[in-house]
Motif scaffolding. Structure first.
Motif, PDB file in Angstrom:
ATOM      1  N   LEU A  34       0.824  -1.204   0.000  1.00 31.38           N
ATOM      2  CA  LEU A  34       0.000   0.000   0.000  1.00 31.38           C
ATOM      3  C   LEU A  34       0.859   1.254   0.000  1.00 31.38           C
ATOM      4  CD1 LEU A  34      -2.641  -1.076   2.664  1.00 31.38           C
ATOM      5  CD2 LEU A  34      -2.890  -1.090   0.184  1.00 31.38           C
ATOM      6  N   PRO A  35       0.291   2.383  -0.457  1.00 32.58           N
ATOM      7  CA  PRO A  35       1.024   3.650  -0.351  1.00 32.58           C
ATOM      8  C   PRO A  35       1.145   4.055   1.120  1.00 32.58           C
ATOM      9  CG  PRO A  35      -1.164   4.005  -1.303  1.00 32.58           C
ATOM     10  CD  PRO A  35      -0.990   2.534  -1.117  1.00 32.58           C
ATOM     11  N   PRO A  36       1.947   5.059   1.429  1.00 36.07           N
ATOM     12  CA  PRO A  36       2.117   5.491   2.818  1.00 36.07           C
ATOM     13  C   PRO A  36       0.770   5.854   3.453  1.00 36.07           C
ATOM     14  CG  PRO A  36       3.639   6.654   1.371  1.00 36.07           C
ATOM     15  CD  PRO A  36       2.720   5.871   0.491  1.00 36.07           C
ATOM     16  N   PRO A  37       0.619   5.640   4.756  1.00 40.71           N
ATOM     17  CA  PRO A  37      -0.661   5.875   5.441  1.00 40.71           C
ATOM     18  C   PRO A  37      -1.173   7.309   5.343  1.00 40.71           C
ATOM     19  CG  PRO A  37       0.886   4.767   6.898  1.00 40.71           C
ATOM     20  CD  PRO A  37       1.629   5.107   5.650  1.00 40.71           C
ATOM     21  N   TRP A  38      -0.293   8.279   5.196  1.00 40.17           N
ATOM     22  CA  TRP A  38      -0.721   9.673   5.159  1.00 40.17           C
ATOM     23  C   TRP A  38      -1.512  10.011   3.910  1.00 40.17           C
ATOM     24  CZ3 TRP A  38       1.219  11.958   0.898  1.00 40.17           C
ATOM     25  CH2 TRP A  38       2.429  11.503   0.397  1.00 40.17           C
ATOM     26  N   VAL A  39      -1.442   9.171   2.885  1.00 41.89           N
ATOM     27  CA  VAL A  39      -2.099   9.480   1.614  1.00 41.89           C
ATOM     28  C   VAL A  39      -3.606   9.673   1.798  1.00 41.89           C
ATOM     29  CG1 VAL A  39      -2.652   8.578  -0.680  1.00 41.89           C
ATOM     30  CG2 VAL A  39      -0.323   8.393   0.192  1.00 41.89           C
ATOM     31  N   ASN A  40      -4.250   8.840   2.579  1.00 38.46           N
ATOM     32  CA  ASN A  40      -5.706   8.932   2.749  1.00 38.46           C
ATOM     33  C   ASN A  40      -6.081   9.275   4.192  1.00 38.46           C
ATOM     34  OD1 ASN A  40      -8.254   8.901   1.598  1.00 38.46           O
ATOM     35  ND2 ASN A  40      -8.572   6.729   1.950  1.00 38.46           N
ATOM     36  N   ARG A  41      -5.152   9.848   4.932  1.00 40.65           N
ATOM     37  CA  ARG A  41      -5.369  10.123   6.352  1.00 40.65           C
ATOM     38  C   ARG A  41      -6.553  11.068   6.592  1.00 40.65           C
ATOM     39  NH1 ARG A  41      -0.268  12.169   8.756  1.00 40.65           N
ATOM     40  NH2 ARG A  41       0.310   9.985   8.617  1.00 40.65           N
ATOM     41  N   LEU A  42      -6.661  12.123   5.811  1.00 39.72           N
ATOM     42  CA  LEU A  42      -7.721  13.091   6.037  1.00 39.72           C
ATOM     43  C   LEU A  42      -9.102  12.456   5.875  1.00 39.72           C
ATOM     44  CD1 LEU A  42      -8.557  15.961   6.688  1.00 39.72           C
ATOM     45  CD2 LEU A  42      -8.370  16.491   4.246  1.00 39.72           C
ATOM     46  N   ALA A  43      -9.284  11.622   4.867  1.00 40.63           N
ATOM     47  CA  ALA A  43     -10.579  10.963   4.678  1.00 40.63           C
ATOM     48  C   ALA A  43     -10.872  10.011   5.832  1.00 40.63           C
ATOM     49  CB  ALA A  43     -10.610  10.215   3.348  1.00 40.63           C
ATOM     50  N   ARG A  44      -9.855   9.293   6.326  1.00 45.11           N
ATOM     51  CA  ARG A  44     -10.073   8.384   7.457  1.00 45.11           C
ATOM     52  C   ARG A  44     -10.453   9.151   8.723  1.00 45.11           C
ATOM     53  NH1 ARG A  44      -5.650   5.758   5.133  1.00 45.11           N
ATOM     54  NH2 ARG A  44      -4.228   6.706   6.623  1.00 45.11           N
ATOM     55  N   ILE A  45      -9.820  10.295   8.944  1.00 45.82           N
ATOM     56  CA  ILE A  45     -10.145  11.128  10.105  1.00 45.82           C
ATOM     57  C   ILE A  45     -11.573  11.656   9.981  1.00 45.82           C
ATOM     58  CG2 ILE A  45      -9.637  13.326  11.258  1.00 45.82           C
ATOM     59  CD1 ILE A  45      -6.651  12.767  10.602  1.00 45.82           C
ATOM     60  N   ALA A  46     -11.932  12.132   8.798  1.00 52.77           N
ATOM     61  CA  ALA A  46     -13.280  12.654   8.581  1.00 52.77           C
ATOM     62  C   ALA A  46     -14.322  11.548   8.748  1.00 52.77           C
ATOM     63  CB  ALA A  46     -13.384  13.282   7.199  1.00 52.77           C
ATOM     64  N   LEU A  47     -14.006  10.350   8.284  1.00 57.21           N
ATOM     65  CA  LEU A  47     -14.933   9.221   8.423  1.00 57.21           C
ATOM     66  C   LEU A  47     -15.153   8.895   9.902  1.00 57.21           C
ATOM     67  CD1 LEU A  47     -16.607   7.087   6.974  1.00 57.21           C
ATOM     68  CD2 LEU A  47     -14.567   5.656   6.905  1.00 57.21           C
ATOM     69  N   ALA A  48     -14.076   8.882  10.668  1.00 54.75           N
ATOM     70  CA  ALA A  48     -14.189   8.611  12.102  1.00 54.75           C
ATOM     71  C   ALA A  48     -14.981   9.713  12.798  1.00 54.75           C
ATOM     72  CB  ALA A  48     -12.803   8.477  12.729  1.00 54.75           C
ATOM     73  N   ASN A  86     -17.194  11.656  11.450  1.00 53.00           N
ATOM     74  CA  ASN A  86     -18.584  11.587  10.991  1.00 53.00           C
ATOM     75  C   ASN A  86     -19.338  10.434  11.649  1.00 53.00           C
ATOM     76  OD1 ASN A  86     -20.529  12.854   9.264  1.00 53.00           O
ATOM     77  ND2 ASN A  86     -20.510  10.990   8.058  1.00 53.00           N
ATOM     78  N   SER A  87     -18.635   9.355  11.999  1.00 52.55           N
ATOM     79  CA  SER A  87     -19.324   8.242  12.673  1.00 52.55           C
ATOM     80  C   SER A  87     -19.697   8.618  14.119  1.00 52.55           C
ATOM     81  CB  SER A  87     -18.467   6.972  12.652  1.00 52.55           C
ATOM     82  OG  SER A  87     -17.318   7.134  13.445  1.00 52.55           O
ATOM     83  N   CYS A  88     -18.918   9.524  14.717  1.00 57.90           N
ATOM     84  CA  CYS A  88     -19.223   9.993  16.068  1.00 57.90           C
ATOM     85  C   CYS A  88     -20.289  11.076  16.071  1.00 57.90           C
ATOM     86  CB  CYS A  88     -17.966  10.537  16.735  1.00 57.90           C
ATOM     87  SG  CYS A  88     -16.705   9.304  17.013  1.00 57.90           S
ATOM     88  N   ALA A  89     -20.271  11.903  15.038  1.00 51.67           N
ATOM     89  CA  ALA A  89     -21.226  13.026  14.924  1.00 51.67           C
ATOM     90  C   ALA A  89     -21.714  13.069  13.473  1.00 51.67           C
ATOM     91  CB  ALA A  89     -20.563  14.326  15.324  1.00 51.67           C
ATOM     92  N   PRO A  90     -22.720  12.253  13.115  1.00 49.73           N
ATOM     93  CA  PRO A  90     -23.174  12.133  11.726  1.00 49.73           C
ATOM     94  C   PRO A  90     -23.680  13.429  11.098  1.00 49.73           C
ATOM     95  CG  PRO A  90     -24.196  10.467  13.113  1.00 49.73           C
ATOM     96  CD  PRO A  90     -23.425  11.361  14.007  1.00 49.73           C
ATOM     97  N   CYS A  91     -23.870  14.448  11.896  1.00 50.78           N
ATOM     98  CA  CYS A  91     -24.372  15.691  11.327  1.00 50.78           C
ATOM     99  C   CYS A  91     -23.268  16.504  10.641  1.00 50.78           C
ATOM    100  CB  CYS A  91     -25.029  16.538  12.413  1.00 50.78           C
ATOM    101  SG  CYS A  91     -23.909  16.968  13.762  1.00 50.78           S
ATOM    102  N   ILE A  92     -22.008  16.067  10.783  1.00 47.23           N
ATOM    103  CA  ILE A  92     -20.888  16.814  10.190  1.00 47.23           C
ATOM    104  C   ILE A  92     -20.953  16.780   8.681  1.00 47.23           C
ATOM    105  CG2 ILE A  92     -18.387  16.907   9.931  1.00 47.23           C
ATOM    106  CD1 ILE A  92     -18.171  15.875  12.793  1.00 47.23           C
ATOM    107  N   LEU A  93     -21.116  15.608   8.107  1.00 50.94           N
ATOM    108  CA  LEU A  93     -21.181  15.444   6.656  1.00 50.94           C
ATOM    109  C   LEU A  93     -22.445  14.685   6.281  1.00 50.94           C
ATOM    110  CD1 LEU A  93     -17.505  14.422   5.953  1.00 50.94           C
ATOM    111  CD2 LEU A  93     -18.553  16.596   5.379  1.00 50.94           C
TER     112      LEU A  93
END
Length: 85
Positions: A61-75, A77-84
């Motif tokens: 896989l590519p380095p973990p930082w490549v998709n880090r922002l989407a993973r953070i946003a997904l996490a 959003n799962s805690c507060a679904p009203c974000i996105l």
């Protein structure tokens, strides 16, 4: 200066003349399972496609930082679904 900077990632690739054909074939194969109507900003985005393509072509896989922002946003959003939506 063409040298990689600190933090840049590079992968050595042997060139045998078949790279373009191999990449095109892998992209075409992945295109069967990555349709535009299945795109999701956080869960199935272009970075997920790249991760899958890298795994197919390079076996890793590519380095973990490549998709880090989407993973953070997904996490978040799962805690507060009203974000996105």
């Amino acid at each position: 200066d063409q040298r990689p900077q600190q933090g840049d990632a590079a992968v050595a690739v042997e060139e045998d003349g078949d790279e373009d054909t191999e990449v095109a074939a892998a992209v075409a194969e992945l295109g069967e399972s990555f349709h535009g109507n299945m795109y999701h900003l956080l869960e199935r985005n272009c970075n997920v496609f790249v991760e899958t393509l890298c795994a197919e072509l390079a076996g890793k896989l590519p380095p973990p930082w490549v998709n880090r922002l989407a993973r953070i946003a997904l996490a978040a959003n799962s805690c507060a679904p009203c974000i996105l939506p």
